[in-house]
Design a protein around this motif. Sequence first.
Motif: not given
Length: 300
Positions: A91-101
């Motif tokens: 959740v934190g990574a996507t909040t920071a703008g990352i769109r690939q997991a």
Amino acid sequence: MTRTDSDTWDPASSVGTTATMVAAARALASRAPDPLFDDPFAAPLVRAVGLDFFTRLVDGEVEVNDIDGAGAEFMAHLIAVRTRFFDDFFVGATTAGIRQAVILASGLDSRSYRLPWPDGCVVYEIDQPQVIEFKTTTMATLGAAPAAELRAVGVDLREDWPKALRDSGFDSSQPTAFSAEGLLVYLPPDAQDRLFDDITALSAAGSSLATEYHPDGAATIGERSKAISRQFGERGANVDISDLFYSGERHHVVNYLAERGWQVSARTRPEVFAAYGREFPDTDLLTPMRDSLAIVATRN
């Protein structure tokens, strides 16, 4: 079961049974008082695997009381905190703008279905082909739809998984959030190094990684795992988790990643428990686990 360099499994055999065990623990944790997360898919996935003990466990037919911090009750507490830690990481990574997991050794994990992924997110799940096939088929049977664009990649992590990932559309020029949850002790020490080398090679600047590290490797958690296996055995389960670990001296993950250009932060297991309002049990059996680390790293 003795491990070999080319062993394979499904969710009902070898290392796959640990994925089923963890899913059962997530099911128990989801219905605990004041739960840290909700996983509505955990119990149905366990039932679909069909291992009798774990099915009875999620159906409330097996007592979960523990002896000296070993057994299903502690597993549920441990997995509750661990699950929330990795949930918050994504959740934190996507909040920071990352769109690939990328979820490594995804097992019966359901994050691609239950987390609030922003529009445009692509989630790659990597595991043994039989595990991927089982979960994909079962989730479709349950009528579950991924909450992000899901690309499941069936490949052994001891093989050339970066190629399989790229062949599935992975873009190494974009920042990525990687997770390696409950994985390292099931890899030989040299395969652990290759895993982090491969992640580093795939990681653009701004990528992030969440993982765990047990300073004494399999020795740290072996005794507890044997105790859990004994308790499970007394209730009808036939699995010795510790037989599935690889022993041998390992590089310290914090140092290994830092030397390869990652900015690394780490917290002990009791610190992570406390962050979620939980207390790590103070028992002799669990004392070695107090030094286990939850790690988040960012690629510079």
